[in-house]
Design a protein around this motif. Structure first.
Motif, mmCIF file in Angstrom:
data_model
loop_
_atom_site.group_PDB
_atom_site.id
_atom_site.type_symbol
_atom_site.label_atom_id
_atom_site.label_comp_id
_atom_site.label_asym_id
_atom_site.label_seq_id
_atom_site.Cartn_x
_atom_site.Cartn_y
_atom_site.Cartn_z
ATOM 1 N N GLY A 58 48.572 45.871 -52.314
ATOM 2 C CA GLY A 58 48.652 46.185 -50.885
ATOM 3 C C GLY A 58 49.582 45.309 -50.070
ATOM 4 O O GLY A 58 49.747 45.524 -48.871
ATOM 5 N N ALA A 59 50.181 44.305 -50.670
ATOM 6 C CA ALA A 59 51.111 43.439 -49.940
ATOM 7 C C ALA A 59 52.467 44.129 -49.808
ATOM 8 O O ALA A 59 52.849 44.928 -50.657
ATOM 9 C CB ALA A 59 51.279 42.112 -50.678
ATOM 10 N N SER A 60 53.175 43.838 -48.714
ATOM 11 C CA SER A 60 54.513 44.420 -48.567
ATOM 12 C C SER A 60 55.503 43.475 -47.898
ATOM 13 O O SER A 60 56.693 43.751 -47.872
ATOM 14 C CB SER A 60 54.441 45.733 -47.781
ATOM 15 N N ARG A 61 55.020 42.365 -47.363
ATOM 16 C CA ARG A 61 55.928 41.401 -46.717
ATOM 17 C C ARG A 61 55.928 40.106 -47.523
ATOM 18 O O ARG A 61 54.892 39.455 -47.669
ATOM 19 C CB ARG A 61 55.510 41.146 -45.266
ATOM 20 N N PHE A 62 57.115 39.760 -48.032
ATOM 21 C CA PHE A 62 57.246 38.614 -48.930
ATOM 22 C C PHE A 62 58.267 37.618 -48.415
ATOM 23 O O PHE A 62 59.349 38.006 -47.981
ATOM 24 C CB PHE A 62 57.678 39.076 -50.325
ATOM 25 N N ALA A 63 57.923 36.347 -48.498
ATOM 26 C CA ALA A 63 58.865 35.258 -48.254
ATOM 27 C C ALA A 63 58.990 34.512 -49.584
ATOM 28 O O ALA A 63 58.012 33.956 -50.076
ATOM 29 C CB ALA A 63 58.359 34.328 -47.158
ATOM 30 N N VAL A 64 60.171 34.565 -50.177
ATOM 31 C CA VAL A 64 60.385 33.919 -51.470
ATOM 32 C C VAL A 64 60.967 32.530 -51.225
ATOM 33 O O VAL A 64 62.075 32.387 -50.698
ATOM 34 C CB VAL A 64 61.310 34.758 -52.374
ATOM 35 N N GLY B 252 49.752 38.085 -42.948
ATOM 36 C CA GLY B 252 50.080 39.257 -43.751
ATOM 37 C C GLY B 252 51.309 39.053 -44.610
ATOM 38 O O GLY B 252 51.752 39.957 -45.305
ATOM 39 N N VAL B 253 51.855 37.858 -44.566
ATOM 40 C CA VAL B 253 53.032 37.522 -45.375
ATOM 41 C C VAL B 253 52.556 36.812 -46.641
ATOM 42 O O VAL B 253 51.682 35.948 -46.590
ATOM 43 C CB VAL B 253 54.006 36.618 -44.594
ATOM 44 N N PHE C 20 59.417 35.354 -41.203
ATOM 45 C CA PHE C 20 59.060 36.575 -40.482
ATOM 46 C C PHE C 20 58.786 36.346 -39.001
ATOM 47 O O PHE C 20 58.529 37.288 -38.281
ATOM 48 C CB PHE C 20 57.837 37.250 -41.140
ATOM 49 N N THR C 21 58.862 35.113 -38.547
ATOM 50 C CA THR C 21 58.576 34.858 -37.133
ATOM 51 C C THR C 21 59.725 35.273 -36.225
ATOM 52 O O THR C 21 59.524 35.571 -35.073
ATOM 53 C CB THR C 21 58.244 33.374 -36.874
#
Length: 111
Positions: free
Chosen positions: A40-46, A11-12, A108-109
């Motif tokens: 619909g995405a809301s979790r981002f790793a840049v 989900g990331v 996010f882990t």
């Protein structure tokens, strides 16, 4: 600046940037995050491992993305910042707001 998007199975969404994150390219990052939130995405790793230069406009785009993600009930985290990016974060005291993680996959882990 190149901006590549990859969806992890968790989900990331990983947004990988390549080049200079500055006034000329900051809008690209803002638009990318905004359109992903609309999808619909809301979790981002840049992923910042390939950013050669970042200025205050680039920092502003990251903060804007963070705000957009949080308004959608998610979060934005940065991963693998280069030395130059880390310096900008330290000089602006923004490393408290944008805590760097080792990689996009681990951002996010630990949450």
């Amino acid at each position: 600046m190149e901006c590549n998007v990859k969806h992890l199975g968790t989900g990331v969404v990983v947004v990988s940037l390549d080049g200079r994150l500055n006034m000329a390219s900051a809008a690209t990052l803002r638009q990318t995050i905004a359109s992903l939130v609309q999808e619909g995405a809301s979790r981002f790793a840049v992923d910042l491992s390939r950013i050669t230069f970042m200025d205050s406009s680039g920092l502003g785009a990251l903060i804007s993305g963070l705000k957009t993600a949080r308004q959608a009930g998610g979060d934005l985290r940065i991963a693998a910042p280069t030395e130059q990016v880390q310096l900008v974060l330290q000089l602006t005291n923004m490393e408290r707001v944008l805590t760097p993680y080792d990689s996009p996959e681990t951002a996010f882990t630990s949450a």
